[in-house]
Design a protein around this motif. Structure first.
Motif, short mmCIF file in Angstrom:
data_model
loop_
_atom_site.label_atom_id
_atom_site.label_comp_id
_atom_site.label_asym_id
_atom_site.label_seq_id
_atom_site.Cartn_x
_atom_site.Cartn_y
_atom_site.Cartn_z
N GLY A 639 36.28 -54.80 -89.12
CA GLY A 639 37.18 -55.06 -90.24
C GLY A 639 36.55 -56.02 -91.22
O GLY A 639 35.64 -56.78 -90.87
N PHE A 640 37.00 -55.97 -92.45
CA PHE A 640 36.48 -56.91 -93.45
C PHE A 640 37.61 -57.26 -94.42
O PHE A 640 38.54 -56.47 -94.67
CB PHE A 640 35.29 -56.32 -94.21
N ALA A 641 37.55 -58.49 -94.91
CA ALA A 641 38.57 -58.98 -95.83
C ALA A 641 37.91 -59.91 -96.85
O ALA A 641 36.86 -60.51 -96.57
CB ALA A 641 39.67 -59.73 -95.08
N HIS A 663 34.36 -58.92 -89.32
CA HIS A 663 34.58 -59.21 -87.92
C HIS A 663 34.70 -57.90 -87.15
O HIS A 663 35.10 -56.88 -87.71
CB HIS A 663 35.86 -60.04 -87.73
N SER A 664 34.36 -57.95 -85.88
CA SER A 664 34.35 -56.73 -85.09
C SER A 664 35.02 -56.96 -83.74
O SER A 664 35.32 -58.10 -83.35
CB SER A 664 32.92 -56.24 -84.86
N GLN A 665 35.22 -55.88 -83.02
CA GLN A 665 35.73 -55.95 -81.66
C GLN A 665 34.76 -56.73 -80.77
O GLN A 665 33.54 -56.64 -80.94
CB GLN A 665 35.92 -54.55 -81.10
N THR A 669 29.85 -58.74 -83.87
CA THR A 669 29.28 -59.20 -85.13
C THR A 669 30.36 -59.87 -85.96
O THR A 669 31.54 -59.50 -85.89
CB THR A 669 28.66 -58.02 -85.92
N SER A 670 29.96 -60.85 -86.74
CA SER A 670 30.86 -61.50 -87.67
C SER A 670 30.04 -62.10 -88.80
O SER A 670 28.87 -62.45 -88.60
CB SER A 670 31.70 -62.59 -86.99
N ARG A 671 30.65 -62.20 -89.96
CA ARG A 671 29.95 -62.76 -91.11
C ARG A 671 30.96 -63.46 -92.01
O ARG A 671 31.98 -62.86 -92.37
CB ARG A 671 29.21 -61.68 -91.90
N LEU A 697 25.94 -65.32 -90.62
CA LEU A 697 26.07 -64.06 -89.90
C LEU A 697 25.76 -64.25 -88.43
O LEU A 697 24.75 -64.89 -88.07
CB LEU A 697 25.11 -63.01 -90.50
N TYR A 698 26.60 -63.69 -87.58
CA TYR A 698 26.32 -63.56 -86.15
C TYR A 698 26.31 -62.08 -85.81
O TYR A 698 27.23 -61.35 -86.21
CB TYR A 698 27.37 -64.27 -85.30
N ASP A 699 25.30 -61.64 -85.09
CA ASP A 699 25.26 -60.25 -84.64
C ASP A 699 24.55 -60.21 -83.30
O ASP A 699 23.38 -60.59 -83.19
CB ASP A 699 24.52 -59.37 -85.66
N ALA A 700 25.26 -59.75 -82.29
CA ALA A 700 24.71 -59.71 -80.94
C ALA A 700 23.69 -58.60 -80.76
O ALA A 700 22.99 -58.55 -79.73
CB ALA A 700 25.83 -59.54 -79.92
#
Length: 872
Positions: A639-641, A663-665, A669-671, A697-700
């Motif tokens: 999702g993004f906002a 943001h994601s499940q 990932t999140s930014r 940014l975080y991305d696993a």
């Protein structure tokens, strides 16, 4: 795809319903101004009381466009137009009961700041293109070439003309003197031109038009009024020749032992630009040995996804009239012509032995370029561009003191031609484009030749309320087997994907042919509803990047958009919009790769503040390119906002603040992105802007590299924290409308630190824990910035890879003093400073930027460029 068919059916049914309820957009009566030939020539000083103006009447009755369309403006505007054999003369009177509040903001040419009046002249009367001349209350001139019925404005067009303005106790006045040689028109005994005049009262953020154009009316140029009375005009063929000279002195950190990096260089250069009117409709632009030393440097950027970054064109020769050659065929930036391919950096670097040094060119030299462009009276729009870049060589100093040369870029010819034809009373057009790139030398890694072609069309009906448009393109590239294999395996193609059944690498192939395009139908005017739907595709073998821009292929996109507009101001707001967007992505194997939804809205308040917000969601998300040649990879539903707030631009200080989040499940990932943009103009001659953007940014599952374990491919990923900080400062001081001083500075840093390094187990598994496996402490060790992996924990290293942590810092600044000492002739004094480097990723952002700005060695360029325009 089923949604697309449902959407098209809905569009058709809804258009019938809305027609029944709202009717078509009513046609307004055209305003007409009838000019006369002058008897005496006015002196252009901004004073409209000259008796020469008495030969023609004033015209007025302007109607407000923004914010309250269709009502009387706060203050009326008047104008007069007359002409002689060579010039069109325009007098303007802008009434204002508070002249002390008139915004007389100084700026460079094309600054478009403060109170101003725009005069739109559709001299072709094609109802799609126009020349726009602007005068501000401070006497600053601006010009734009408008195309696509006013949707595209090109302010790079800089004709020779004359204007001035004055403020008095009744408001302000202005005069314009426009040579017919700068316009394009036919051979009729009496000309009929499209005409509209737009006034902006800056402090009120109010616009008014001479020819009213309702907000629910699609189109702008097509709805202009008319200028009559131009009789027996003689074509004024344009002839302008502009030689230039450049003196440049570079300083930089010297390199011990390198004879090519002694610490400074001195250069002299000269060239020629010319503009020749072949007919009154068609113009030939030439440049020989062009120099672009005064052009601003590109902003800093890092591409974590591996795709090429699009940088806008800033070189004057290619920017001017660029709209003629524009051919965006799909969505995004993809285009058949991307002028920055011409004069790009060389393809090869020198092959050096230990102890050797090389003097390598930074760009391929443009030997010459020519553009032939214009529009004929019968509706043909024509553009032809030809450019040649020379062989480029790296000079190598050998260990024994001798020298040799290695070619790093071949002689290359670029050719682009673009045509369009209007018909159906200018409500429709059909056009085409053809490009060709040919290289003289056979670099095995480069295409020997590349060709693209396309057809585009548009049809409008019901007074332009509804439209159908689209395009279809073809590409064909030829080269050695090595070059074509390399193209097949680039990130934008990925033919080596092991899970793909519709593509595969053919090492013997010596050509590729592909297609792409877009088809769209929608409603663009009438009532409050707007909607469209369509289809975009790029076939797997499509290739444009010899002279175009293409990010990815193997994609089919269905899209639909629905908008509702509130266009009549209320006691709370000026205008508002609510939108819903939907799109579905497929590949040519038939896989459904993503479904995207977005709901967004905007609101403009009565106090000239505005807010933009939106929320969207991506589901069923697969990425064919994520593993860079590996199998398609499942991405988490995301999702993004976003929310942005804009203050009143008419104030001395204005700003934009914004926040966006992705943001994601399972927090895969999140930014977070924060934006602050400020503009401050304490007095008319000076303005400054400061823009700051920070992203975290975080991305696993950030891609790291590919290696092998036994006989299987291993795709290495990691959890990244990527922080990016960009600060852009601009200072502008205008001594007069023709003398200015500008400063641009941008420190940029992007750093990434990796943890939880892992490898792909099942790329399409539903759960993240089943898609990847994180190395445990027994499997991973590090030494000398290298990771060693013992995947099977048998005590033997199975593979290794470099530490992917990075921290890149760049500083770009330039200071430009510009003096237009006579119209069209300029003198530039330029100081540019730049530095770039990699720093310790463990340092914090601010310390890294501070060290790069104040301590790191930098390169400086001092440049003087003089041009003189001979015009007839």
């Amino acid at each position: 795809m089923r949604f697309f068919l449902v959407f098209i059916s809905f569009t058709f049914i809804f258009s019938l319903k809305s027609n029944a309820q709202q009717g078509t957009v009513p046609k307004l009566k055209k305003s007409v101004y009838t000019t006369k030939k002058l008897k005496d020539t006015p002196f252009i000083d901004g004073d409209v009381s000259d008796k020469a103006w008495e030969v023609v009447p004033w015209s007025t009755d302007f109607t407000e466009k923004d914010p309250d369309e269709g009502t009387a403006p706060t203050y009326q505007t008047m104008f007069k137009i007359m002409y002689d054999d060579k010039y069109l003369y325009i007098a303007l009177r802008a009434w204002d009961d508070e002249p002390e509040l008139i915004q007389q903001r100084l700026s460079r040419r094309d600054g478009f700041a403060g109170d101003r009046i725009n005069v739109l002249i559709d001299s072709y009367h094609d109802k799609r293109t126009a020349f726009v001349f602007t005068t501000t209350a401070a006497g600053v001139k601006g010009e734009e070439f408008a195309s696509q019925n006013g949707e595209n404005l090109d302010d790079s067009w800089n004709p020779i003309w004359y204007t001035d303005a004055k403020v008095d106790d009744k408001g302000w006045t202005a005069e314009m003197k426009i040579p017919f040689s700068q316009l394009r028109f036919g051979k009729a005994e009496e000309q009929v031109w499209g005409l509209n005049i737009n006034r902006t009262i800056f402090r009120l953020q109010e616009r008014s038009l001479w020819q009213r154009i309702p907000n629910n009316q699609a189109g702008f140029i097509s709805e202009a009024g008319e200028l009559h009375g131009l009789k027996k005009l003689k074509a004024q063929k344009q002839l302008e020749i502009q030689p230039f000279t450049v003196t440049q002195f570079d300083t930089y950190p010297a390199e011990a032992g390198n004879p090519f990096r002694t610490g400074n260089d001195f250069k002299l250069n000269a060239g020629l630009d010319a503009k020749i009117g072949i007919t009154n409709d068609l113009t030939l632009d030439l440049t020989v040995n062009p120099d672009f030393g005064q052009v601003e440097a590109d902003p800093g950027a890092i591409a974590l996804d591996g795709f090429q970054i699009f940088f806008r064109e800033q070189r004057p020769f290619f920017v001017e009239n660029s709209n003629i050659f524009d051919y965006e065929f799909a969505n995004g930036r993809d285009n058949l012509f991307y002028s920055r391919r011409i004069g790009r950096n060389p393809y090869r670097t020198a092959n050096l032995a230990p102890g050797e040094f090389a003097n390598e060119p930074q760009n391929t030299r443009i030997l010459g370029a020519a553009k032939f462009s214009g529009k004929t009276r019968n509706g043909w729009s024509i553009g032809v561009l030809e450019s040649v870049t020379g062989n480029e060589f790296a000079e190598i100093r050998e260990v024994n003191g001798g020298t040799r040369e290695e070619i790093v870029a071949p002689l290359t010819n670029y050719f682009v031609t673009r045509v369009q034809k209007d018909f159906n009373e200018r409500n429709s057009f059909i056009g085409g484009i053809f490009t060709a790139t040919n290289r003289n030398l056979n670099f095995n890694e480069l295409h020997k030749a590349a060709y693209t072609g396309g057809i585009d069309f548009q049809h409008n009906w019901k007074n332009r309320a509804y439209y159908l448009d689209g395009n279809v393109i073809l590409s064909h590239v030829l080269g050695s087997a090595e070059a074509i294999t390399q193209t097949q395996t680039t990130l934008r193609h990925n033919f080596q994907r092991i899970d793909a059944t519709h593509v595969s690498v053919d090492p013997n192939k010596m050509s590729l042919s592909g297609t792409g395009g877009r088809v769209e139908i929608g409603k663009n005017g009438g009532g409050n509803w707007r909607y469209n739907g369509g289809l975009v595709w790029r076939s797997p073998e499509l290739e444009l990047n010899d002279v175009g821009f293409l990010r990815r292929t193997d994609e089919i996109i269905q899209f639909g958009n629905l908008n509702y507009l509130w266009q009549v101001p209320t006691e709370n707001y000026r205008s508002a919009r609510a939108s819903f967007e939907q799109s579905t992505f497929y590949d040519f194997q038939g896989n459904s790769n993503r479904t995207r939804f977005e709901l967004k809205g905007s609101l403009n308040w009565l106090n000239n503040w505005a807010i933009d917000t939106g929320y969207g969601y991506n589901t069923n998300f697969y990425d064919n390119f994520f593993l860079r040649g590996g199998p398609r990879f499942r991405r988490p539903d995301t999702g993004f906002a976003y929310l942005f707030l804009n203050s009143d631009r008419s104030r001395m200080f204005s700003f934009t603040v914004g926040y966006s989040n992705r943001h994601s499940q399972k927090n895969v990932t999140s930014r977070d992105r924060f934006v602050i943009r400020t503009n401050y103009q304490p007095f008319d001659a000076f303005s400054m802007s400061l823009n700051v953007e920070y992203a975290n940014l975080y991305d696993a599952t950030q891609y790291v590299t590919e290696t092998n374990f036994n006989t299987a491919a291993r795709y290495i990923l990691g959890k990244i924290q990527n922080q990016t900080l960009t600060t852009t400062l601009r200072l502008n001081y205008s001594f007069t409308p023709n003398i200015s001083l500008q400063f641009y500075g941008q420190p940029f840093i992007s750093k990434g630190q990796f943890t939880n390094l892992n490898y792909v187990v099942n790329p399409v598994a539903n759960r993240i824990n089943n898609r990847i496996s994180i190395y445990d402490n027994n499997q991973i060790s590090t030494q000398n910035d290298t990771y060693f992996i013992d995947e099977d924990s048998d005590g033997t290293t199975d593979y290794s890879f470099s530490n992917p942590d990075f921290s890149f810092v760049q500083l770009q600044t330039n200071l430009v003093a510009r003096w237009e000492y006579i119209p069209g002739s300029e003198l530039f004094f330029v100081w540019a400073r730049g530095s770039a480097g990699n720093v310790n990723p463990t340092d914090n952002l601010l310390n890294s930027v501070s060290n790069q700005v104040f301590e790191a060695p930098s390169s400086d360029t001092f440049l003087i460029k003089a041009t003189y325009r001979f015009a007839r």
